[in-house]
Design an enzyme around this catalytic site. Structure first.
Site, PDB file in Angstrom:
ATOM      1  CD  GLU A   1     -39.962  46.508 -62.629  1.00  0.00           C
ATOM      2  OE1 GLU A   1     -39.713  46.589 -63.848  1.00  0.00           O
ATOM      3  OE2 GLU A   1     -40.412  47.443 -61.969  1.00  0.00           O
TER       4      GLU A   1
ATOM      5  CB  THR B   1     -35.639  52.872 -63.153  1.00  0.00           C
ATOM      6  OG1 THR B   1     -36.966  53.142 -63.596  1.00  0.00           O
ATOM      7  CG2 THR B   1     -35.689  52.476 -61.688  1.00  0.00           C
TER       8      THR B   1
END
Ligand code: HSE
Length: 309
Positions: free
Chosen positions: A128, A181
């Site tokens: 991530e 994101t």
């Protein structure tokens, strides 16, 4: 074991009130990934289908995770990865998380299952970080543990698996625009008012309590986000209208899935989920924006093995 093929589910992070601390796994939507041991050390990503992503191991969420795990174990073998992405990056359904969680699970199996789920989540968080700059745990934990998870603490990492009421259903619409994101985190407020924080953490408590006690009214009342959703919803075309119509059609709640642009709704039972699905579809149909829609149960299992040898 020299070979393993796995399914890694899509996930909905935040679930309205729980920014960076709540996530759930989606049933039936996700990536298929194959991992084969090689004599040559290192990680090679042989092929990615279904999305246009880097096959350079150090730039790919799955590659980063696999490399970290092999290095940490000082493994005397390498791994070749092929993957088919079942949904697009930038959707808000945890695309990089599925790759990262899938890699953590599969590499652990090839290493002889040396790590716990918590440790696998920590490895997956590296993926991530590589994908969006922040080692967020909500999507990867949901993909690894399955069901509904609470990230109770990041430091030290503490993950609590929450029971899922049997009639809970998910409906989601993914407008075909990409929201990164990283960009969606840049629009977030730097400070929150104490009174807003009180509302938010009370709703997180309410949602968790509702999930434990199968109290759908409490779940519904708690699916509210007064901090992150107002700051991000302008990134998603027709968000307010979709949400309003989903609620009118009987959804327990609706909000932004992760960092968007997917909008999710939770519903009680298949019948209401069908109505909400049709209503949301109708809302988007005349808007000249392509979209995909999903309807599913909550995936109780998380990453699972398709085959191994
Ligand atoms: N909790 C993260 C966010 C999820 O909302 O930024 C990213 O998909």
């Amino acid at each position: 074991m020299n070979y393993i093929k796995i399914f890694a589910p899509a996930t909905v992070a935040n679930v309205s009130c729980g920014f960076d601390s709540l996530g759930l796994a989606v049933d039936g939507l996700g990536d298929e990934m194959s991992f084969t041991k090689t004599l040559k050390k290192g990680v090679v990503i042989k092929q990615i289908t279904g999305a246009n992503l880097s096959t350079e191991a150090t730039k790919n969420a799955a590659g980063v995770v696999a490399l970290a795990m092999l290095t940490k174990q000082n493994a005397d073998f390498g791994i070749e990865i092929t993957m088919h992405k079942g949904f697009l990056p930038g959707s808000g359904l945890g695309s990089s998380a599925a790759s990262a969680a899938g890699a953590a699970f599969a590499v652990n199996a090839l290493l002889g299952n040396v790590y716990t789920q918590l440790e696998l989540t920590q490895f997956a968080m590296l993926g991530e970080k590589a994908a969006c700059g922040t080692p967020i745990a909500d999507n990867v934990a949901a993909a690894i543990y399955g069901g509904f998870v609470l990230i109770r603490s990041y430091n030290p990492l503490d993950i609590v698996k929450i029971p899922v009421p049997s009639e809970l259903r998910l409906v989601a619409i993914h407008p075909q625009i990409e929201v990164k994101t990283k960009d969606a985190r840049e629009v977030l407020p730097k400070n929150v008012l104490l009174k807003d924080a009180v509302t938010q953490w009370a709703n997180v408590g309410g949602l968790i309590s509702g999930l434990y006690s199968n109290d759908y009214n409490l779940i519904s009342n708690s699916l509210t986000d007064i901090i992150v959703e107002p700051a991000r919803k302008h990134l998603i075309p027709h968000f307010d209208l979709v949400k309003e119509n989903a609620l009118k059609a009987g959804a327990l709640g609706a909000g932004i899935s992760g960092s968007g642009p997917t909008i999710f709704a939770l519903c009680k039972g298949d019948e209401i989920a069908d109505t909400v699905y049709k209503t949301i579809k109708q809302t988007y149909q005349d808007k000249n924006i392509g979209f995909n829609m999903y309807r599913s149960k909550i995936n109780a299992e998380g990453v699972n093995i398709i085959e191994s040898k």
